[in-house]
Design a protein around this motif. Structure first.
Motif, PDB file in Angstrom:
ATOM      1  N   MET A 142       0.851  -1.197   0.000  1.00  0.00           N
ATOM      2  CA  MET A 142       0.000   0.000   0.000  1.00  0.00           C
ATOM      3  C   MET A 142       0.887   1.247   0.000  1.00  0.00           C
ATOM      4  O   MET A 142       1.759   1.412   0.854  1.00  0.00           O
ATOM      5  N   SER A 143       0.690   2.124  -0.985  1.00  0.00           N
ATOM      6  CA  SER A 143       1.479   3.344  -1.046  1.00  0.00           C
ATOM      7  C   SER A 143       1.044   4.289   0.066  1.00  0.00           C
ATOM      8  O   SER A 143      -0.141   4.402   0.385  1.00  0.00           O
ATOM      9  N   GLN A 144       2.000   4.972   0.658  1.00  0.00           N
ATOM     10  CA  GLN A 144       1.716   5.872   1.759  1.00  0.00           C
ATOM     11  C   GLN A 144       1.500   7.294   1.258  1.00  0.00           C
ATOM     12  O   GLN A 144       2.087   7.721   0.258  1.00  0.00           O
ATOM     13  N   ILE A 145       0.659   8.041   1.971  1.00  0.00           N
ATOM     14  CA  ILE A 145       0.455   9.453   1.688  1.00  0.00           C
ATOM     15  C   ILE A 145       1.587  10.220   2.364  1.00  0.00           C
ATOM     16  O   ILE A 145       1.792  10.126   3.572  1.00  0.00           O
ATOM     17  N   ARG A 146       2.332  10.987   1.586  1.00  0.00           N
ATOM     18  CA  ARG A 146       3.486  11.713   2.094  1.00  0.00           C
ATOM     19  C   ARG A 146       3.042  13.070   2.645  1.00  0.00           C
ATOM     20  O   ARG A 146       2.487  13.887   1.904  1.00  0.00           O
ATOM     21  N   VAL A 147       3.296  13.291   3.918  1.00  0.00           N
ATOM     22  CA  VAL A 147       2.840  14.501   4.599  1.00  0.00           C
ATOM     23  C   VAL A 147       4.038  15.359   5.007  1.00  0.00           C
ATOM     24  O   VAL A 147       5.029  14.843   5.541  1.00  0.00           O
ATOM     25  N   PHE A 148       3.929  16.663   4.764  1.00  0.00           N
ATOM     26  CA  PHE A 148       4.970  17.609   5.155  1.00  0.00           C
ATOM     27  C   PHE A 148       4.365  18.583   6.160  1.00  0.00           C
ATOM     28  O   PHE A 148       3.272  19.112   5.946  1.00  0.00           O
ATOM     29  N   LEU A 149       5.070  18.838   7.261  1.00  0.00           N
ATOM     30  CA  LEU A 149       4.557  19.653   8.354  1.00  0.00           C
ATOM     31  C   LEU A 149       5.204  21.036   8.371  1.00  0.00           C
ATOM     32  O   LEU A 149       6.435  21.154   8.310  1.00  0.00           O
ATOM     33  N   VAL A 150       4.365  22.086   8.463  1.00  0.00           N
ATOM     34  CA  VAL A 150       4.878  23.456   8.536  1.00  0.00           C
ATOM     35  C   VAL A 150       4.213  24.169   9.703  1.00  0.00           C
ATOM     36  O   VAL A 150       3.010  24.449   9.678  1.00  0.00           O
ATOM     37  N   ASP A 151       4.995  24.470  10.740  1.00  0.00           N
ATOM     38  CA  ASP A 151       4.483  25.173  11.915  1.00  0.00           C
ATOM     39  C   ASP A 151       5.674  25.754  12.665  1.00  0.00           C
ATOM     40  O   ASP A 151       6.722  25.099  12.755  1.00  0.00           O
ATOM     41  N   ASP A 152       5.528  26.953  13.200  1.00  0.00           N
ATOM     42  CA  ASP A 152       6.662  27.576  13.874  1.00  0.00           C
ATOM     43  C   ASP A 152       6.873  27.045  15.295  1.00  0.00           C
ATOM     44  O   ASP A 152       7.859  27.391  15.934  1.00  0.00           O
ATOM     45  N   GLN A 153       5.968  26.218  15.782  1.00  0.00           N
ATOM     46  CA  GLN A 153       6.123  25.645  17.117  1.00  0.00           C
ATOM     47  C   GLN A 153       6.582  24.196  16.997  1.00  0.00           C
ATOM     48  O   GLN A 153       5.861  23.337  16.475  1.00  0.00           O
ATOM     49  N   GLN A 154       7.769  23.933  17.513  1.00  0.00           N
ATOM     50  CA  GLN A 154       8.358  22.605  17.387  1.00  0.00           C
ATOM     51  C   GLN A 154       7.526  21.531  18.079  1.00  0.00           C
ATOM     52  O   GLN A 154       7.389  20.409  17.580  1.00  0.00           O
ATOM     53  N   MET A 155       6.931  21.874  19.225  1.00  0.00           N
ATOM     54  CA  MET A 155       6.118  20.907  19.949  1.00  0.00           C
ATOM     55  C   MET A 155       4.868  20.530  19.156  1.00  0.00           C
ATOM     56  O   MET A 155       4.420  19.382  19.191  1.00  0.00           O
ATOM     57  N   VAL A 156       4.307  21.505  18.462  1.00  0.00           N
ATOM     58  CA  VAL A 156       3.133  21.234  17.638  1.00  0.00           C
ATOM     59  C   VAL A 156       3.512  20.279  16.511  1.00  0.00           C
ATOM     60  O   VAL A 156       2.806  19.301  16.238  1.00  0.00           O
ATOM     61  N   ARG A 157       4.643  20.547  15.869  1.00  0.00           N
ATOM     62  CA  ARG A 157       5.101  19.659  14.791  1.00  0.00           C
ATOM     63  C   ARG A 157       5.358  18.263  15.322  1.00  0.00           C
ATOM     64  O   ARG A 157       5.033  17.264  14.665  1.00  0.00           O
ATOM     65  N   ALA A 158       5.935  18.173  16.501  1.00  0.00           N
ATOM     66  CA  ALA A 158       6.225  16.865  17.085  1.00  0.00           C
ATOM     67  C   ALA A 158       4.939  16.084  17.340  1.00  0.00           C
ATOM     68  O   ALA A 158       4.874  14.867  17.109  1.00  0.00           O
ATOM     69  N   GLY A 159       3.915  16.783  17.811  1.00  0.00           N
ATOM     70  CA  GLY A 159       2.633  16.125  18.052  1.00  0.00           C
ATOM     71  C   GLY A 159       2.000  15.632  16.769  1.00  0.00           C
ATOM     72  O   GLY A 159       1.491  14.494  16.702  1.00  0.00           O
ATOM     73  N   PHE A 160       2.041  16.470  15.736  1.00  0.00           N
ATOM     74  CA  PHE A 160       1.494  16.062  14.446  1.00  0.00           C
ATOM     75  C   PHE A 160       2.276  14.882  13.878  1.00  0.00           C
ATOM     76  O   PHE A 160       1.711  13.960  13.300  1.00  0.00           O
ATOM     77  N   ARG A 161       3.599  14.924  14.026  1.00  0.00           N
ATOM     78  CA  ARG A 161       4.433  13.836  13.507  1.00  0.00           C
ATOM     79  C   ARG A 161       4.071  12.506  14.171  1.00  0.00           C
ATOM     80  O   ARG A 161       3.915  11.480  13.501  1.00  0.00           O
ATOM     81  N   MET A 162       3.934  12.516  15.489  1.00  0.00           N
ATOM     82  CA  MET A 162       3.585  11.295  16.209  1.00  0.00           C
ATOM     83  C   MET A 162       2.251  10.742  15.743  1.00  0.00           C
ATOM     84  O   MET A 162       2.091   9.538  15.538  1.00  0.00           O
ATOM     85  N   LEU A 163       1.289  11.639  15.541  1.00  0.00           N
ATOM     86  CA  LEU A 163      -0.038  11.209  15.116  1.00  0.00           C
ATOM     87  C   LEU A 163       0.004  10.632  13.704  1.00  0.00           C
ATOM     88  O   LEU A 163      -0.526   9.535  13.450  1.00  0.00           O
TER      89      LEU A 163
END
Length: 220
Positions: free
Chosen positions: A1-22
């Motif tokens: 199954m091909s994966q959907i490639r997601v790129f995260l853009v946010d100035d808060q590192q903790m927010v990006r980390a949370g999105f990455r984990m999810l």
């Protein structure tokens, strides 16, 4: 199954980390990169393939609106899902006008965010249509001349039924709801939507919504 490639853009590192984990918790999704502002995002996305970009709008140096505009000027760009803290956010509206496929509040639940990523990737684009409609209603009512209805020649190419479907899309109705309203098959509605996208040169349903509001069709 091909994966959907997601790129995260946010100035808060903790927010990006949370999105990455999810995102990384899902078998069909993967994070391919991240950036802390719009300028950095443009640089990294020039060498990183992505399908969906989660784009914060309020960032230093270059905000998400300008980054979205520049990104979507590139050949075969990813789809942009705008993330905002405010329900009625002019930045989010501007990003949608710049070509973003949808917007979502940052306090959305994990299932809502994951569903939004998949919907945007699939081209459905209108995430939380009632929220999108409320945002557009709010700014359409403002006395700014740029937001007053203006004729659009693209509407002249539409049949009466296509214009009717476009008006219903602007109300936030899904294909199923439009089919029920018009008493036609859902496949017929999908055909009309496909023709609307082709005739108007729109990337997705959100751009159709913006066209309907800016031309005044949604007010008829």
């Amino acid at each position: 199954m091909s994966q959907i490639r997601v790129f995260l853009v946010d100035d808060q590192q903790m927010v990006r980390a949370g999105f990455r984990m999810l995102v990384e918790s899902q078998d069909d999704l993967t994070v391919v990169g991240e950036a802390g502002d719009g300028g950095e995002a443009l640089e990294r996305l020039a060498v990183t393939g992505a399908d969906v970009v989660l784009m914060d709008v309020r960032m230093p140096r270059m905000d998400g609106v300008e980054a979205t505009r520049r990104l979507l000027e590139r050949p075969d760009p990813p789809r942009v899902l705008v993330l905002t803290t405010f329900d009625l956010d002019e930045y989010a509206f501007a990003a949608i006008r710049a070509g973003a496929s949808a917007f979502l509040l940052k306090d959305a639940t994990p299932p809502e965010l994951l569903g939004a990523i998949r919907s945007v990737h699939a081209g459905d684009a209108v995430v939380a249509p009632s929220t999108t409609r409320r945002l557009l209603d709010h700014f359409a009512a403002l006395p700014d001349p740029e937001r007053r209805p203006s004729p659009d020649a693209r509407l002249d190419t539409l049949t009466d039924r296509e214009a009717e479907v476009l008006g219903l899309i602007a109300q936030g109705l899904s294909n199923t709801e439009i089919a029920e309203r018009l008493v036609v098959a859902e496949t017929t509605v999908k055909t009309h939507v496909g023709r609307l996208l082709a005739k108007t040169g729109s990337r997705d349903r959100v751009q159709l919504v913006v066209l309907a509001y800016e031309s005044g069709l949604a007010d008829r």
